[in-house]
Design an enzyme around this catalytic site. Structure first.
Site, PDB file in Angstrom:
ATOM      1  N   CYS A 142       0.860  -1.265   0.004  1.00  0.00           N
ATOM      2  CA  CYS A 142      -0.031  -0.157   0.005  1.00  0.00           C
ATOM      3  C   CYS A 142       0.976   1.303  -0.172  1.00  0.00           C
ATOM      4  O   CYS A 142       0.696   2.100  -0.836  1.00  0.00           O
ATOM      5  CB  CYS A 142      -1.077  -0.178   1.279  1.00  0.00           C
ATOM      6  SG  CYS A 142      -0.056  -0.378   2.647  1.00  0.00           S
TER       7      CYS A 142
HETATM    8  N1  LIG Z   1      -4.528  -4.039   4.765  1.00  0.00           N
HETATM    9  C1  LIG Z   1      -3.873  -3.454   3.839  1.00  0.00           C
HETATM   10  O1  LIG Z   1      -4.061  -2.171   3.696  1.00  0.00           O
HETATM   11  C2  LIG Z   1      -3.243  -4.161   2.804  1.00  0.00           C
HETATM   12  C3  LIG Z   1      -2.728  -3.496   1.664  1.00  0.00           C
HETATM   13  C4  LIG Z   1      -1.690  -4.005   0.771  1.00  0.00           C
HETATM   14  C5  LIG Z   1      -1.408  -5.202   0.930  1.00  0.00           C
HETATM   15  N2  LIG Z   1      -1.696  -5.870   2.268  1.00  0.00           N
HETATM   16  C6  LIG Z   1      -1.161  -7.255   2.334  1.00  0.00           C
HETATM   17  O2  LIG Z   1      -2.175  -8.147   2.122  1.00  0.00           O
HETATM   18  C7  LIG Z   1      -2.280  -9.352   2.670  1.00  0.00           C
HETATM   19  C8  LIG Z   1      -3.281  -9.388   3.561  1.00  0.00           C
HETATM   20  O3  LIG Z   1      -3.488  -8.198   4.307  1.00  0.00           O
HETATM   21  P1  LIG Z   1      -5.021  -7.825   5.445  1.00  0.00           P
HETATM   22  O4  LIG Z   1      -4.743  -6.357   5.621  1.00  0.00           O
HETATM   23  O5  LIG Z   1      -6.350  -8.644   4.478  1.00  0.00           O
HETATM   24  O6  LIG Z   1      -4.561  -8.926   6.487  1.00  0.00           O
HETATM   25  P2  LIG Z   1      -5.674  -9.699   7.425  1.00  0.00           P
HETATM   26  O7  LIG Z   1      -6.626  -8.838   7.670  1.00  0.00           O
HETATM   27  O8  LIG Z   1      -4.866  -9.917   8.599  1.00  0.00           O
HETATM   28  O9  LIG Z   1      -6.030 -11.008   6.638  1.00  0.00           O
HETATM   29  C9  LIG Z   1      -5.211 -12.102   6.424  1.00  0.00           C
HETATM   30  C10 LIG Z   1      -6.016 -13.241   6.098  1.00  0.00           C
HETATM   31  O10 LIG Z   1      -4.951 -14.360   5.970  1.00  0.00           O
HETATM   32  C11 LIG Z   1      -5.446 -15.586   6.391  1.00  0.00           C
HETATM   33  N3  LIG Z   1      -4.291 -16.063   7.209  1.00  0.00           N
HETATM   34  C12 LIG Z   1      -3.795 -16.006   8.209  1.00  0.00           C
HETATM   35  N4  LIG Z   1      -2.857 -16.761   8.441  1.00  0.00           N
HETATM   36  C13 LIG Z   1      -2.841 -17.817   7.418  1.00  0.00           C
HETATM   37  C14 LIG Z   1      -2.005 -18.866   7.115  1.00  0.00           C
HETATM   38  N5  LIG Z   1      -0.920 -19.231   7.835  1.00  0.00           N
HETATM   39  N6  LIG Z   1      -2.225 -19.560   5.860  1.00  0.00           N
HETATM   40  C15 LIG Z   1      -3.253 -19.263   5.185  1.00  0.00           C
HETATM   41  N7  LIG Z   1      -4.254 -17.971   5.502  1.00  0.00           N
HETATM   42  C16 LIG Z   1      -3.910 -17.251   6.510  1.00  0.00           C
HETATM   43  C17 LIG Z   1      -6.553 -15.247   7.674  1.00  0.00           C
HETATM   44  O11 LIG Z   1      -7.675 -15.662   6.983  1.00  0.00           O
HETATM   45  P3  LIG Z   1      -8.216 -17.179   7.440  1.00  0.00           P
HETATM   46  O12 LIG Z   1      -8.120 -17.361   9.171  1.00  0.00           O
HETATM   47  O13 LIG Z   1      -9.598 -17.102   7.223  1.00  0.00           O
HETATM   48  O14 LIG Z   1      -7.573 -18.106   6.950  1.00  0.00           O
HETATM   49  C18 LIG Z   1      -6.547 -13.734   7.635  1.00  0.00           C
HETATM   50  O15 LIG Z   1      -7.860 -13.190   7.808  1.00  0.00           O
HETATM   51  C19 LIG Z   1      -0.697  -8.925   3.783  1.00  0.00           C
HETATM   52  O16 LIG Z   1       0.207  -9.658   3.214  1.00  0.00           O
HETATM   53  C20 LIG Z   1      -0.755  -7.473   3.587  1.00  0.00           C
HETATM   54  O17 LIG Z   1       0.884  -7.165   3.999  1.00  0.00           O
HETATM   55  C21 LIG Z   1      -2.566  -5.297   2.998  1.00  0.00           C
END
Ligand SMILES: NC(=O)c1ccc[n+]([C@@H]2O[C@H](COP(=O)([O-])OP(=O)(O)OC[C@H]3O[C@@H](n4cnc5c(N)ncnc54)[C@H](OP(=O)(O)O)[C@@H]3O)[C@@H](O)[C@H]2O)c1
Length: 341
Positions: free
Chosen positions: A146
């Site tokens: 981001c």
């Molecule tokens: N938030 C932002 O603004 C943003 C922007 C750009 C990029 N990102 C990137 O995008 C990714 C997701 O971000 P997010 O903000 O959506 O994070 P989040 O809200 O923490 O969601 C991540 C999801 O991944 C799943 N997960 C956790 N551990 C796992 C594992 N060991 N194996 C498979 N699935 C697993 C979980 O879902 P389940 O428990 O349902 O499996 C969790 O809800 C991250 O790498 C982050 O750096 C985020």
């Protein structure tokens, strides 16, 4: 085409569901969760009009039932799953940092095992406006972070034009709380975030090597930046302010022409004249608002850029990349206006 989401209960995953569901050529496919089961509206009541069920990951079933897979998972997950999905011939769009860096840099900044080098080499960095041509042929699309999205979109035009003193770049960034994901963290409690402004990772945010890698690539020179992010008590949005010295005597008009030429055909870049970018002006949309200001007294240029971290900073850009990959118009499914007020 059916699009699966791994990590579908996170903020990025939820935003992907919202976008895919409204996309004319994509359909919500398998919604994979490692921690939850049952109807998706049990986790997200705002999606109660959908009938999708959360599923456990079964690789064969996933690849049988879907054409494209989005991973919105924490670091260290995609590096393991992406090769297995890609070798089954599926297009992968990864929102995590696992395919954005060289292996040794990834290991140093994320403290995790990097993805196998053969697969890393196949990944294309999906900053759509700059690498869209490569995205068209990619099987693995590494969606940018981001902060890097907001920063690079503002910085790269002036780096390419070679008007900046590349040793002078200082970046001050502010993000809403969804940038940290949905996981529970004490420092993200309402009581600790509300009415507070907090710098974090001043000693080194993991997005630094990503910004430096692609800034250096476009500048044709090694770039090292000062970057300090701050947490702001709001849900969504990133506002970035960049300061740098100019090496050439540039007028505001010259800067304007640089931006206008580069972003002439970029549907999601809005160049601001007579206003400064604000997070409220891009909220819920895939737009990136960019402005520049020449400080004649100091000879420095100030760049400003605003995005919604979950949209242009994550799920929106991921769908934009899916559009580019499939040869659909870039804006497909993303043309709605920001949510205001
Ligand atoms: N938030 C932002 O603004 C943003 C922007 C750009 C990029 N990102 C990137 O995008 C990714 C997701 O971000 P997010 O903000 O959506 O994070 P989040 O809200 O923490 O969601 C991540 C999801 O991944 C799943 N997960 C956790 N551990 C796992 C594992 N060991 N194996 C498979 N699935 C697993 C979980 O879902 P389940 O428990 O349902 O499996 C969790 O809800 C991250 O790498 C982050 O750096 C985020």
């Amino acid at each position: 085409m059916k699009a699966a989401i791994i990590g579908s209960t996170g903020y990025g995953g939820a935003e992907l569901i919202r976008l895919i569901q409204n996309h004319p050529f994509l359909e919500v496919g398998s919604l994979i969760s490692t921690s939850r089961a049952g109807p998706v509206d049990k986790i997200y009541p705002h999606l109660s009009h959908l009938s999708s069920e959360l599923q456990e990951l079964d690789l064969d079933l996933l690849c049988e039932n879907n054409d494209m897979v989005f991973l919105a998972t924490p670091p260290g997950v995609s590096s393991q799953w992406t090769p297995l999905i890609a070798e089954r011939g599926k297009i992968v769009i990864d929102l995590s940092g696992d395919f954005r860096l060289y292996p040794e840099t990834y290991q140093a900044w994320y403290d995790k095992e990097p993805a196998p080098i053969t697969w890393l080499k196949k990944a294309v960095y999906g900053l759509s406006e700059w690498f869209g041509r490569q995205v068209k042929d990619a099987q693995i699309i590494s969606n940018p972070g981001c902060y890097p999205t907001a920063i690079l979109l503002a910085l790269l035009p002036l780096l390419q034009a070679k008007v900046l003193d590349i040793s002078s770049i200082i970046i001050d960034a502010k993000s809403g709380v969804t940038g940290a994901g949905r996981g529970l963290q004490q420092g993200l409690l309402f009581t600790e975030v509300n009415e507070n402004l907090r710098p974090y990772k001043v000693d080194g945010h993991q997005h630094i090597p990503e910004i430096e890698r692609f800034a250096s690539q476009v500048a044709g020179d090694s770039i090292y930046i000062n970057f300090v992010p701050h947490l702001v008590p709001m849900n969504r949005g990133i506002l970035v302010t960049i300061y740098a010295k100019l090496v050439k005597d540039c007028s505001n008009q010259v800067l304007k022409e640089i931006y206008q030429t580069i972003y002439e055909a970029a549907p999601f870049i809005r160049l601001c004249e007579g206003r400064w970018p604000e997070t409220k002006h891009v909220q819920g949309s895939n737009y990136c608002d960019i402005a520049w200001h020449l400080n004649k007294r100091t000879g420095q240029v100030i760049l400003l850029s605003a995005i919604d971290n979950l949209m242009k900073g994550a799920a929106g850009q991921a769908v934009q990349n899916a559009n580019l990959r499939m040869g659909w118009p870039e804006e497909t499914g993303l043309t709605f206006s920001p949510l205001f007020p």
